[in-house]
Write an enzyme that holds these catalytic residues in place. Structure first.
Site, PDB file in Angstrom:
ATOM      1  N   TYR A  79      -1.886   0.196  10.331  1.00 31.80           N
ATOM      2  CA  TYR A  79      -2.204  -0.444   9.011  1.00 31.80           C
ATOM      3  C   TYR A  79      -0.908  -0.270   8.066  1.00 31.80           C
ATOM      4  O   TYR A  79      -0.233  -1.300   7.886  1.00 31.80           O
ATOM      5  CB  TYR A  79      -3.425   0.192   8.496  1.00 31.80           C
ATOM      6  N   SER A 123       0.730  -1.044   0.061  1.00 28.81           N
ATOM      7  CA  SER A 123      -0.019   0.023  -0.005  1.00 28.81           C
ATOM      8  C   SER A 123       0.858   1.290  -0.066  1.00 28.81           C
ATOM      9  O   SER A 123       1.946   1.271   0.505  1.00 28.81           O
ATOM     10  CB  SER A 123      -0.877   0.034   1.216  1.00 28.81           C
ATOM     11  N   LYS A 129       1.821  -3.281   6.990  1.00 30.44           N
ATOM     12  CA  LYS A 129       2.034  -3.621   5.502  1.00 30.44           C
ATOM     13  C   LYS A 129       3.649  -3.570   5.211  1.00 30.44           C
ATOM     14  O   LYS A 129       4.149  -4.270   4.376  1.00 30.44           O
ATOM     15  CB  LYS A 129       1.345  -2.650   4.643  1.00 30.44           C
TER      16      LYS A 129
END
Ligand code: UDP
Length: 342
Positions: free
Chosen positions: A152, A128, A156
Protein backbone atom coordinates in the site's frame (compact mmCIF):
# COMPACT_ATOMS: atom_id res chain seq x y z
CA UNK A 1 -21.39 27.35 7.14
CA UNK A 2 -20.07 24.96 9.75
CA UNK A 3 -16.85 25.59 11.63
CA UNK A 4 -14.84 25.61 8.40
CA UNK A 5 -13.12 28.94 8.21
CA UNK A 6 -14.35 30.15 4.83
CA UNK A 7 -12.76 33.59 5.21
CA UNK A 8 -9.32 31.99 5.00
CA UNK A 9 -10.24 29.91 1.97
CA UNK A 10 -8.75 30.65 -1.43
CA UNK A 11 -10.93 31.38 -4.47
CA UNK A 12 -10.95 28.17 -6.53
CA UNK A 13 -11.67 28.02 -10.23
CA UNK A 14 -13.84 24.99 -11.01
CA UNK A 15 -15.19 22.69 -11.99
CA UNK A 16 -13.19 20.41 -9.74
CA UNK A 17 -13.31 16.66 -10.42
CA UNK A 18 -13.21 14.65 -7.20
CA UNK A 19 -12.31 11.01 -7.70
CA UNK A 20 -13.50 8.95 -4.75
CA UNK A 21 -15.87 11.78 -3.85
CA UNK A 22 -18.36 9.30 -2.37
CA UNK A 23 -15.80 8.17 0.18
CA UNK A 24 -14.83 9.41 3.59
CA UNK A 25 -12.39 12.26 2.97
CA UNK A 26 -13.62 12.80 -0.59
CA UNK A 27 -17.18 13.53 0.49
CA UNK A 28 -16.03 16.02 3.12
CA UNK A 29 -13.85 17.79 0.56
CA UNK A 30 -16.68 17.88 -1.99
CA UNK A 31 -18.94 19.35 0.66
CA UNK A 32 -16.47 22.10 1.51
CA UNK A 33 -15.88 22.98 -2.14
CA UNK A 34 -19.64 23.21 -2.69
CA UNK A 35 -20.05 25.35 0.42
CA UNK A 36 -17.50 27.65 -1.18
CA UNK A 37 -19.68 27.67 -4.36
CA UNK A 38 -17.04 25.88 -6.42
CA UNK A 39 -18.61 23.69 -9.15
CA UNK A 40 -17.74 20.03 -8.59
CA UNK A 41 -18.19 16.68 -10.23
CA UNK A 42 -17.75 13.48 -8.27
CA UNK A 43 -16.33 10.41 -9.98
CA UNK A 44 -16.72 7.22 -7.98
CA UNK A 45 -17.39 3.57 -8.84
CA UNK A 46 -19.11 3.11 -5.46
CA UNK A 47 -16.97 0.06 -4.70
CA UNK A 48 -16.10 1.62 -1.34
CA UNK A 49 -17.94 4.94 -1.48
CA UNK A 50 -21.58 5.59 -0.64
CA UNK A 51 -24.24 6.95 -2.95
CA UNK A 52 -25.81 8.93 -0.13
CA UNK A 53 -22.54 10.79 0.50
CA UNK A 54 -22.47 12.04 -3.10
CA UNK A 55 -23.15 15.74 -3.45
CA UNK A 56 -23.76 17.56 -6.71
CA UNK A 57 -23.05 16.23 -10.20
CA UNK A 58 -22.02 12.59 -10.14
CA UNK A 59 -20.42 10.21 -12.61
CA UNK A 60 -20.53 6.58 -11.55
CA UNK A 61 -17.42 5.38 -13.31
CA UNK A 62 -14.26 3.43 -12.82
CA UNK A 63 -10.79 4.88 -13.30
CA UNK A 64 -10.00 1.71 -15.23
CA UNK A 65 -12.43 2.83 -17.93
CA UNK A 66 -10.44 5.22 -20.15
CA UNK A 67 -13.40 5.84 -22.50
CA UNK A 68 -15.49 6.94 -19.51
CA UNK A 69 -12.68 9.19 -18.33
CA UNK A 70 -12.43 10.76 -21.78
CA UNK A 71 -16.19 11.36 -21.85
CA UNK A 72 -16.21 12.81 -18.31
CA UNK A 73 -13.36 15.22 -19.09
CA UNK A 74 -15.08 16.23 -22.37
CA UNK A 75 -18.44 16.77 -20.67
CA UNK A 76 -17.42 18.51 -17.46
CA UNK A 77 -14.15 20.17 -18.53
CA UNK A 78 -12.65 20.09 -15.04
CA UNK A 79 -10.06 22.74 -14.26
CA UNK A 80 -8.54 20.64 -11.48
CA UNK A 81 -8.69 17.19 -9.92
CA UNK A 82 -8.66 16.04 -6.31
CA UNK A 83 -7.73 12.39 -6.42
CA UNK A 84 -8.92 10.23 -3.52
CA UNK A 85 -10.00 7.05 -5.31
CA UNK A 86 -7.68 4.27 -4.20
CA UNK A 87 -7.50 1.03 -2.33
CA UNK A 88 -6.56 1.68 1.28
CA UNK A 89 -6.12 -1.52 3.29
CA UNK A 90 -2.52 -2.17 4.30
CA UNK A 91 -3.20 -5.83 5.18
CA UNK A 92 -5.03 -6.55 1.92
CA UNK A 93 -2.20 -4.90 -0.01
CA UNK A 94 0.15 -7.56 1.37
CA UNK A 95 -2.04 -10.48 0.27
CA UNK A 96 -3.34 -8.90 -2.96
CA UNK A 97 -0.68 -6.47 -4.18
CA UNK A 98 -1.83 -6.82 -7.78
CA UNK A 99 -5.10 -5.03 -6.97
CA UNK A 100 -3.13 -2.19 -5.40
CA UNK A 101 -0.73 -1.75 -8.29
CA UNK A 102 -3.67 -1.86 -10.70
CA UNK A 103 -6.10 0.44 -8.90
CA UNK A 104 -3.65 2.80 -7.24
CA UNK A 105 -0.78 3.06 -9.69
CA UNK A 106 -2.21 2.11 -13.08
CA UNK A 107 -5.53 3.90 -12.58
CA UNK A 108 -3.67 7.04 -11.51
CA UNK A 109 -1.74 6.84 -14.76
CA UNK A 110 -5.09 6.61 -16.61
CA UNK A 111 -6.26 9.71 -14.78
CA UNK A 112 -3.07 11.66 -15.51
CA UNK A 113 -3.29 10.72 -19.19
CA UNK A 114 -6.88 11.95 -19.33
CA UNK A 115 -5.79 15.19 -17.64
CA UNK A 116 -2.98 15.58 -20.16
CA UNK A 117 -5.24 14.88 -23.12
CA UNK A 118 -7.75 17.46 -21.90
CA UNK A 119 -5.35 20.17 -20.76
CA UNK A 120 -6.19 19.85 -17.07
CA UNK A 121 -3.00 20.37 -15.12
CA UNK A 122 -3.73 20.72 -11.39
CA UNK A 123 -4.12 17.73 -9.08
CA UNK A 124 -4.26 17.34 -5.33
CA UNK A 125 -3.38 13.80 -4.34
CA UNK A 126 -4.14 11.71 -1.24
CA UNK A 127 -0.80 10.42 -0.16
CA UNK A 128 -0.05 8.85 3.16
CA UNK A 129 2.37 8.75 6.05
CA UNK A 130 2.67 5.07 5.02
CA UNK A 131 5.13 6.31 2.38
CA UNK A 132 7.67 6.91 5.19
CA UNK A 133 7.67 3.32 6.46
CA UNK A 134 9.17 2.65 9.88
CA UNK A 135 10.02 6.01 11.39
CA UNK A 136 13.70 6.75 11.83
CA UNK A 137 12.79 9.76 13.95
CA UNK A 138 9.70 11.18 15.65
CA UNK A 139 8.04 13.46 14.73
CA UNK A 140 8.20 12.55 11.05
CA UNK A 141 8.98 15.63 8.97
CA UNK A 142 8.66 15.85 5.20
CA UNK A 143 12.42 15.31 4.73
CA UNK A 144 12.20 11.92 6.44
CA UNK A 145 13.29 9.15 4.04
CA UNK A 146 10.37 7.54 2.21
CA UNK A 147 10.94 3.81 2.64
CA UNK A 148 7.47 2.26 2.74
CA UNK A 149 7.15 -1.21 4.24
CA UNK A 150 3.83 -2.31 2.71
CA UNK A 151 2.63 -2.63 -0.89
CA UNK A 152 0.00 0.00 0.00
CA UNK A 153 2.68 2.48 1.05
CA UNK A 154 4.78 1.61 -1.98
CA UNK A 155 1.88 2.25 -4.38
CA UNK A 156 1.31 5.67 -2.78
CA UNK A 157 5.00 6.46 -3.21
CA UNK A 158 4.92 5.31 -6.85
CA UNK A 159 2.01 7.67 -7.37
CA UNK A 160 3.97 10.54 -5.84
CA UNK A 161 6.89 9.74 -8.14
CA UNK A 162 4.61 9.60 -11.17
CA UNK A 163 3.24 13.04 -10.30
CA UNK A 164 6.77 14.39 -9.89
CA UNK A 165 7.87 13.03 -13.27
CA UNK A 166 4.73 14.22 -15.08
CA UNK A 167 5.13 17.61 -13.46
CA UNK A 168 8.70 18.03 -14.68
CA UNK A 169 8.01 16.70 -18.17
CA UNK A 170 4.48 17.90 -18.92
CA UNK A 171 3.87 20.86 -16.65
CA UNK A 172 1.43 19.09 -14.34
CA UNK A 173 1.06 20.88 -11.00
CA UNK A 174 0.49 18.69 -7.97
CA UNK A 175 0.15 18.65 -4.22
CA UNK A 176 0.85 15.36 -2.41
CA UNK A 177 -0.82 15.43 0.99
CA UNK A 178 0.52 12.80 3.34
CA UNK A 179 -2.22 12.10 5.85
CA UNK A 180 -1.63 10.67 9.25
CA UNK A 181 -4.74 9.06 10.85
CA UNK A 182 -7.90 10.57 9.35
CA UNK A 183 -10.65 10.58 11.97
CA UNK A 184 -13.87 12.23 13.08
CA UNK A 185 -16.95 13.16 11.08
CA UNK A 186 -18.61 16.30 9.81
CA UNK A 187 -19.73 18.50 12.67
CA UNK A 188 -23.11 18.79 10.96
CA UNK A 189 -23.48 15.01 11.43
CA UNK A 190 -24.33 14.06 7.86
CA UNK A 191 -20.99 12.67 6.69
CA UNK A 192 -18.72 10.24 8.44
CA UNK A 193 -16.57 7.16 8.25
CA UNK A 194 -18.13 3.96 6.90
CA UNK A 195 -15.77 1.28 5.68
CA UNK A 196 -16.59 -2.33 4.90
CA UNK A 197 -14.83 -3.99 6.52
CA UNK A 198 -14.12 -1.41 9.21
CA UNK A 199 -10.59 -1.77 10.54
CA UNK A 200 -9.96 1.63 12.09
CA UNK A 201 -9.64 2.09 15.80
CA UNK A 202 -12.06 4.94 16.55
CA UNK A 203 -15.12 3.55 14.70
CA UNK A 204 -14.47 0.08 16.12
CA UNK A 205 -14.32 1.38 19.70
CA UNK A 206 -17.51 3.36 19.09
CA UNK A 207 -19.21 0.26 17.68
CA UNK A 208 -18.33 -1.48 20.95
CA UNK A 209 -19.78 1.47 22.88
CA UNK A 210 -22.97 1.11 20.82
CA UNK A 211 -23.17 -2.60 21.54
CA UNK A 212 -22.62 -3.44 17.87
CA UNK A 213 -19.46 -5.32 18.84
CA UNK A 214 -18.75 -7.15 22.06
CA UNK A 215 -15.33 -5.65 22.69
CA UNK A 216 -12.33 -3.86 21.29
CA UNK A 217 -9.07 -5.72 20.88
CA UNK A 218 -5.96 -3.71 21.66
CA UNK A 219 -3.25 -4.87 19.27
CA UNK A 220 -0.32 -5.10 21.66
CA UNK A 221 0.39 -3.46 25.02
CA UNK A 222 4.10 -4.21 25.16
CA UNK A 223 5.37 -1.44 22.89
CA UNK A 224 8.00 1.00 24.07
CA UNK A 225 5.46 3.74 24.78
CA UNK A 226 4.25 5.15 28.12
CA UNK A 227 1.23 2.81 28.38
CA UNK A 228 2.61 0.10 26.08
CA UNK A 229 0.09 0.73 23.26
CA UNK A 230 0.71 2.30 19.87
CA UNK A 231 0.60 6.05 19.44
CA UNK A 232 -0.97 7.71 16.40
CA UNK A 233 -1.64 11.24 15.22
CA UNK A 234 -5.40 11.59 14.61
CA UNK A 235 -6.41 14.46 12.32
CA UNK A 236 -9.99 15.64 11.85
CA UNK A 237 -11.51 14.88 8.46
CA UNK A 238 -12.81 18.45 8.13
CA UNK A 239 -9.29 19.75 8.70
CA UNK A 240 -8.10 17.39 5.96
CA UNK A 241 -10.82 18.66 3.61
CA UNK A 242 -9.71 22.23 4.23
CA UNK A 243 -6.10 21.33 3.43
CA UNK A 244 -7.16 19.99 0.02
CA UNK A 245 -8.92 23.23 -0.83
CA UNK A 246 -5.95 25.30 0.35
CA UNK A 247 -3.59 23.11 -1.70
CA UNK A 248 -5.77 23.55 -4.76
CA UNK A 249 -5.62 27.30 -4.24
CA UNK A 250 -1.81 27.19 -4.17
CA UNK A 251 -1.66 25.17 -7.41
CA UNK A 252 -4.01 27.59 -9.10
CA UNK A 253 -1.78 30.42 -7.85
CA UNK A 254 1.04 28.81 -9.83
CA UNK A 255 2.92 26.58 -7.38
CA UNK A 256 4.05 23.59 -9.42
CA UNK A 257 4.86 20.96 -6.83
CA UNK A 258 4.36 20.55 -3.14
CA UNK A 259 4.28 17.74 -0.62
CA UNK A 260 3.31 18.05 3.00
CA UNK A 261 2.26 16.08 6.03
CA UNK A 262 -1.21 16.53 7.44
CA UNK A 263 -1.37 15.75 11.12
CA UNK A 264 -1.71 17.57 14.40
CA UNK A 265 1.77 16.86 15.74
CA UNK A 266 0.24 15.26 18.83
CA UNK A 267 -0.03 11.55 19.40
CA UNK A 268 -2.53 9.51 21.39
CA UNK A 269 -2.18 5.91 22.46
CA UNK A 270 -4.75 3.23 21.72
CA UNK A 271 -5.75 3.24 25.41
CA UNK A 272 -6.11 7.05 25.39
CA UNK A 273 -8.39 6.79 22.37
CA UNK A 274 -10.48 4.12 24.09
CA UNK A 275 -10.74 6.34 27.19
CA UNK A 276 -11.85 9.27 25.05
CA UNK A 277 -14.50 7.11 23.38
CA UNK A 278 -15.85 6.00 26.76
CA UNK A 279 -15.78 9.56 28.11
CA UNK A 280 -17.52 11.08 25.10
CA UNK A 281 -20.15 8.36 24.71
CA UNK A 282 -20.68 7.90 28.42
CA UNK A 283 -20.71 4.14 27.76
CA UNK A 284 -18.28 1.50 28.95
CA UNK A 285 -16.32 -0.54 26.43
CA UNK A 286 -15.02 -4.04 27.03
CA UNK A 287 -11.29 -4.04 26.26
CA UNK A 288 -9.19 -7.10 25.51
CA UNK A 289 -5.43 -7.16 24.99
CA UNK A 290 -4.59 -9.00 21.78
CA UNK A 291 -1.31 -9.77 19.99
CA UNK A 292 0.45 -7.03 18.04
CA UNK A 293 -0.76 -6.39 14.49
CA UNK A 294 2.01 -6.98 12.00
CA UNK A 295 3.60 -3.87 10.55
CA UNK A 296 2.38 -1.43 13.24
CA UNK A 297 5.17 0.98 14.26
CA UNK A 298 4.95 2.01 17.94
CA UNK A 299 4.65 5.73 17.12
CA UNK A 300 3.56 7.75 14.11
CA UNK A 301 3.46 11.48 14.74
CA UNK A 302 3.47 14.17 12.11
CA UNK A 303 6.18 16.80 12.09
CA UNK A 304 7.57 19.31 9.66
CA UNK A 305 6.14 22.69 8.82
CA UNK A 306 5.35 22.34 5.11
CA UNK A 307 1.56 22.42 5.61
CA UNK A 308 1.81 25.67 7.53
CA UNK A 309 4.57 27.21 5.41
CA UNK A 310 3.27 26.20 1.99
CA UNK A 311 -0.51 26.06 2.50
CA UNK A 312 -1.04 28.22 5.57
CA UNK A 313 -2.80 25.17 7.02
CA UNK A 314 -3.01 24.22 10.66
CA UNK A 315 -5.54 21.89 12.25
CA UNK A 316 -8.48 23.68 13.85
CA UNK A 317 -10.20 20.74 15.48
CA UNK A 318 -7.35 18.81 17.03
CA UNK A 319 -8.67 18.00 20.50
CA UNK A 320 -9.13 14.24 20.75
CA UNK A 321 -12.50 14.60 22.48
CA UNK A 322 -13.77 16.81 19.64
CA UNK A 323 -12.59 14.36 16.99
CA UNK A 324 -14.07 11.39 18.84
CA UNK A 325 -17.20 13.39 19.74
CA UNK A 326 -17.98 14.15 16.10
CA UNK A 327 -17.43 10.50 15.18
CA UNK A 328 -19.65 9.42 18.07
CA UNK A 329 -22.56 11.63 17.01
CA UNK A 330 -22.33 10.27 13.46
CA UNK A 331 -22.21 6.61 14.48
CA UNK A 332 -24.92 7.03 17.10
CA UNK A 333 -27.25 8.54 14.48
CA UNK A 334 -26.35 5.76 12.03
CA UNK A 335 -27.16 3.10 14.63
CA UNK A 336 -30.44 4.80 15.53
CA UNK A 337 -31.55 5.07 11.92
CA UNK A 338 -30.55 1.43 11.25
CA UNK A 339 -32.66 0.40 14.24
CA UNK A 340 -35.65 2.40 13.01
CA UNK A 341 -35.54 0.90 9.55
CA UNK A 342 -35.13 -2.70 10.79
N1 UDP B 1 -5.87 -0.80 16.69
C1 UDP B 1 -6.20 -1.65 17.76
N2 UDP B 1 -7.33 -2.38 17.64
C2 UDP B 1 -8.16 -2.34 16.56
C3 UDP B 1 -7.82 -1.46 15.50
C4 UDP B 1 -6.66 -0.71 15.60
O1 UDP B 1 -5.48 -1.74 18.75
O2 UDP B 1 -9.16 -3.06 16.52
C5 UDP B 1 -4.65 0.01 16.80
C6 UDP B 1 -3.65 -0.24 15.69
O3 UDP B 1 -2.81 -1.30 16.03
C7 UDP B 1 -2.94 1.11 15.61
C8 UDP B 1 -4.01 2.12 16.02
O4 UDP B 1 -5.01 1.36 16.70
O5 UDP B 1 -1.90 1.15 16.55
C9 UDP B 1 -4.63 2.84 14.86
O6 UDP B 1 -5.03 1.86 13.92
P1 UDP B 1 -5.94 2.19 12.66
O7 UDP B 1 -6.21 0.89 11.97
O8 UDP B 1 -7.11 3.01 13.08
O9 UDP B 1 -5.04 3.14 11.77
P2 UDP B 1 -3.56 2.90 11.17
O10 UDP B 1 -2.61 3.54 12.14
O11 UDP B 1 -3.35 1.44 10.99
O12 UDP B 1 -3.62 3.65 9.88
Amino acid sequence: MSSQNSSAMPAITGPVLITGGAGYIGSHTTRLLRQLKVPTVVLDNLSAGHQRFVQGPFEKADLGDCAALDRIFSTHKPKAVVHFAAKTYVGESVTEPSKYYLENVHFTWNLLEAMRAHGCRDIVFSSSCATYGNPQRIPIDEAHPQLPISPYGRTKLHMEHMLEDFSRAYGLRFAALRYFNAAGASQSGELGEIHAPETHLIPLVLFAALGLRQKISVFGNDYDTPDGTCIRDYVHVEDLARAHVQALGKLQDGIARLACNLGTGTGFSVLEVIDACQRVSGRPVHVEIAPRREGDPPRLISGGSAALDLLGWAPQRARLDDIVGDAWRFHLAEAQSAKKSS
